[in-house]
Each structure stands twice: as C-alpha cells, then as structure tokens.
Enzyme design. Structure first.
Site, PDB file in Angstrom:
ATOM      1  N   ARG A   7      21.455  76.500 -79.136  1.00 33.23           N
ATOM      2  CA  ARG A   7      20.026  76.520 -78.842  1.00 33.23           C
ATOM      3  C   ARG A   7      19.436  77.918 -78.954  1.00 33.23           C
ATOM      4  O   ARG A   7      18.269  78.074 -79.298  1.00 33.23           O
ATOM      5  CB  ARG A   7      19.781  75.970 -77.445  1.00 33.23           C
ATOM      6  CG  ARG A   7      20.118  74.516 -77.255  1.00 33.23           C
ATOM      7  CD  ARG A   7      19.390  73.938 -76.065  1.00 33.23           C
ATOM      8  NE  ARG A   7      17.950  73.977 -76.235  1.00 33.23           N
ATOM      9  CZ  ARG A   7      17.225  73.032 -76.833  1.00 33.23           C
ATOM     10  NH1 ARG A   7      17.810  71.967 -77.331  1.00 33.23           N
ATOM     11  NH2 ARG A   7      15.920  73.156 -76.940  1.00 33.23           N
ATOM     12  N   CYS A  24      24.098  72.751 -75.854  1.00 41.49           N
ATOM     13  CA  CYS A  24      24.574  71.870 -74.785  1.00 41.49           C
ATOM     14  C   CYS A  24      23.650  70.675 -74.598  1.00 41.49           C
ATOM     15  O   CYS A  24      22.433  70.808 -74.647  1.00 41.49           O
ATOM     16  CB  CYS A  24      24.657  72.636 -73.467  1.00 41.49           C
ATOM     17  SG  CYS A  24      26.005  73.814 -73.375  1.00 41.49           S
ATOM     18  N   ASP A  69      23.234  77.788 -63.867  1.00 40.94           N
ATOM     19  CA  ASP A  69      24.508  77.961 -64.560  1.00 40.94           C
ATOM     20  C   ASP A  69      25.701  78.117 -63.618  1.00 40.94           C
ATOM     21  O   ASP A  69      26.843  78.195 -64.080  1.00 40.94           O
ATOM     22  CB  ASP A  69      24.446  79.171 -65.499  1.00 40.94           C
ATOM     23  CG  ASP A  69      23.740  78.858 -66.804  1.00 40.94           C
ATOM     24  OD1 ASP A  69      23.470  77.674 -67.066  1.00 40.94           O
ATOM     25  OD2 ASP A  69      23.459  79.801 -67.572  1.00 40.94           O
TER      26      ASP A  69
END
Length: 423
Positions: A93, A117, A305
């Site tokens: 991305r 992802c 994250d």
C-alpha cells in the site's frame, strides 16, 4: 513457501539492536524523487517492502545503490517514467507515496491503486482530494490514479480524516508547491516528524510536524542530503511484549522510548519493570502478565500496529481484558488463529473480550497480515509443543530477520521451506 516453526522455550534473555523504522524509511525513499541530487538514507531495514520500493524507484529510472551498512543512495536525476506499475504496487500500500513526489517534481503521475495487508479499505480519497486542492487534475481509470499539474499551488487543506500516508503524500507534494500550504487535521506520528526532518535536510521549509497543523512554504527545488531514519517503535514494542509474555529480561538498543510511551505504560500496567536510557529500553517480567484493556487510536494514543501483540499477551494473562480497534475494520483476523492455540477470545465488531488462560498449546496456524503474524509468533513462544506458522511472507514485510533476533534471545524458532522437513 516459507514457514516458521516454534517450540515454547522459556524466558527470553539478552540484548538486541532495533532496526530502522519501515514506516519511516518508505516515505523517505519516496521523498528522494523530489530532489535534483542524490539522497543518502541510513539505518534502513532489510525488508521485503523496502526491496519492493527500491524496485519501484529503479523502474521509474532512479539509480539505487545499496551498501552493507544499512545505507541506500538514490539518484533521482535519471527518472524517465512517472508510471508506478501494478506488478509492484499490488503488493504494498505504501507505494501510493510516490504519487505526490512524482506529481510535484515532474508534473504528472500514474500510480496503480495499491495493495498490501487485507485489514480494511484504507481509502486513498484523502490523498486525492488533497492533491486536487493543490491544483492537480486527477482521474481514476483502468485501476490507475492519474494526476497532472503544471505546478502545484499552496493552499489550506483540512483533511477529512486523520491519515498517516495521506499526510505524508501531501507534505511531500507541498514542498515544491508555489506558496504556503497548511495541512489541518494532520497525523502526528513520529514517522511523519522523521519525514519532515528528511525533507528539511533536502531544503524544504516545514514547521509543525508532530502536531495536527503542518505548514509548508514551497521552494523551487530540493537538493541532496543524508538522513538516518528513526528506530522502529513497532518492532521495539513487539520484542518488549515477547519478553513480557515469556517472563524474560531483555535490553533493546538503538531505540527511542519517547516513541512508544503509550505502549510502555500498558506494559507497566501488565506488571513489567521497564527502565529506559538515552537509546535503550530494558524490560523485566517476574510474574504472569496482568490483563490490560487496549483501545487503539491515532498517535500519541495506543497504536493499532500493537493491538494484535497485546491481544496475544492478554491470551495468557491473569484476568480478562477488552481490546477495542478504532482505526481499521477487519483487524481481528488473528483471533481465529489464536483460538486454534487455545485462546479464549470473543470478538464482536470492533471489540474483543479476552479471558486469559493458563497455557496455550501449539498447532498449525496461518498469518493473515503483518501484525497478525507477529501475534502468532508471540503466542508460539509460550505455547506448549510446536507451533507452525504459514504465510510468513507477511512477517517478512515488516520484521527484519525476526527468527535470528529471537533465537539470539534464546527462543526455539527456525524457518523451514516446507512441512516435510518436520518429523
């Protein structure tokens, strides 16, 4: 396809050097396209996403030199193409980050809609509307974002949502725009501050990075520079959680405690002893972790994250916890895999209730995204028996030689090419 085989092996102990931050290195690599001279970047991690970005820069025509000291030099002067092809962009991305620099430096750009992802839509609308506000003509056709502008013009942009890559793209584009650009509702992550430092070293005029309002005074051109990217706060946090889960005692070097204060607070809440130095963090865990509630939010709050890693810790913690994900949809895909290891988790929408169990048991599991794969590694460190993790290419996108680093701390972990080598 590679897999990881782990056997629960007791506490982690020792010292470890933290790598440079992937999420800082990627925008800095994209920023080299803005310069009229070579740019040297240091402390770059050896990761699949970095390799893909270097391939993309080379495809555009840039000369890329890699040395053995974690350094990369990019010479953007030979750039002859403004098309970022699907073959490269589909896997990552962050490749959308070349859109702003190509447009600002060369007047046009064609970037295939990105992949990466599978943890939510992560819309690029923030990027496109911001570039349009700077004067770009943008169309989306045949799977490509196509942008044109003779020269971008500075303006005030109120970003419709907090977006890290959106902020980075607009920040880079605005450095060569005519006049002043004000970005409001900008993301505040440390990686954006690091990008601003890199751009400033190249001659950009930026103030306010790290706050929700960033001002950029456009300049005619940017020159070469040398910049060292910040340590990876997510890698740091992942190893800290690994030590906490295993009852370990480790010292992480070449890191920055100031980049992950929210994570350190949660580890202390879980019962860990945390000691910080100028560029070190030591963690000691002498008890079973206490369950901690986690709610993700933009920096400086708890990072999305690190959500999966803390869920893994809560799986074997004392008590129950609530994990709430507010940033991305579909970011609980690791839940079903943790359940295969014996975790007691009930997920509903953006919330998961985790009840700690005494022990996990090894089983074959499958990684679904980068941080989900990290949570499975952490669970495998404490599970009884063998845990075999498939699809670890996700892991290779964000963690530099994770099996070597964990082995150095005493973990029983190895990479294998197929299951037939396991008897």
């Amino acid at each position: 396809m590679d897999k990881l085989l782990l056997r629960g092996n007791g506490p982690l102990r020792g010292e470890l050097r933290i790598s440079g931050a992937k999420n800082a290195a990627l925008p800095c690599l994209a920023a080299t396209l803005l310069a009229r001279e070579p740019v040297r970047l240091c402390n770059i991690p050896h990761l699949r996403d970095i390799t893909t970005t270097l391939e993309l820069l080379s495809t555009l025509g840039a000369r890329v030199l890699v040395d053995g000291q974690l350094g990369i030099e990019v010479d953007p002067r030979p750039v002859h193409s403004v098309v970022a092809p699907y073959e490269l962009v589909k896997t990552m991305r962050a490749s959308i980050l070349v859109l702003g620099p190509l447009l600002a430096r060369h007047g046009s750009a064609e970037v295939s809609l990105p992949g990466g992802c599978a943890i939510g839509s992560r819309p690029v609308s923030v990027h496109l509307s911001g570039l349009q506000a700077l004067g770009a003509e943008i169309t989306v056709e045949d799977g490509f974002v196509k942008a044109q502008a003779a020269r971008l013009r500075g303006t005030r942009i109120v970003m419709e949502m907090v977006s890290v890559t959106g902020t980075e793209n607009l920040l880079m584009a605005a450095t060569l725009a005519e006049g002043r650009t004000i970005l409001e509702n900008a993301a505040r992550e440390p990686e954006i501050v690091d990008l601003a430092r890199c751009l400033s070293a190249m001659g950009a005029r930026i103030s306010g990075a790290g706050t929700s309002v960033i001002e950029i005074e456009g300049v005619a051109e940017l020159h070469g520079a040398e910049h060292s990217v910040v340590p990876d706060r997510i890698e740091t946090g992942t190893y800290l959680v690994a030590a906490a889960m295993t009852g370990g005692d480790i010292c992480l070097k070449r890191t920055d405690a100031g980049l992950l204060e929210s994570v350190l607070l949660k580890l202390k809440e879980a019962g860990a002893e945390v000691t910080t130095g100028a560029d070190t963090i030591r963690i000691r865990m002498k008890r079973r972790p206490r369950a901690v509630d986690v709610r993700t939010a933009p920096f400086p709050a708890f990072p999305t994250d690190m959500q999966a890693q803390f869920m893994a810790m809560n799986c074997i913690a004392e008590g129950s916890s609530v994990v709430t994900e507010t940033i991305f949809e579909n970011r609980f895909m690791h839940v079903s895999e943790l359940q295969r290891l014996g975790a007691d988790i009930n997920a509903d929408g953006k919330t998961a209730v985790v009840r700690g169990v005494q022990r996990l048991r090894g089983a074959p599991v499958m990684a679904t995204d980068l941080r989900a794969s990290a949570s499975l590694v952490l669970a495998g460190l404490v599970a009884e028996g063998e845990t075999l993790i498939d699809r670890i290419y996700h892991l290779d996108r964000g963690y530099e030689v994770i099996e070597e680093k964990l082995s150095a701390l005493g973990a029983d972990i190895r990479r294998i090419s197929n299951t037939r080598s396991v008897a």
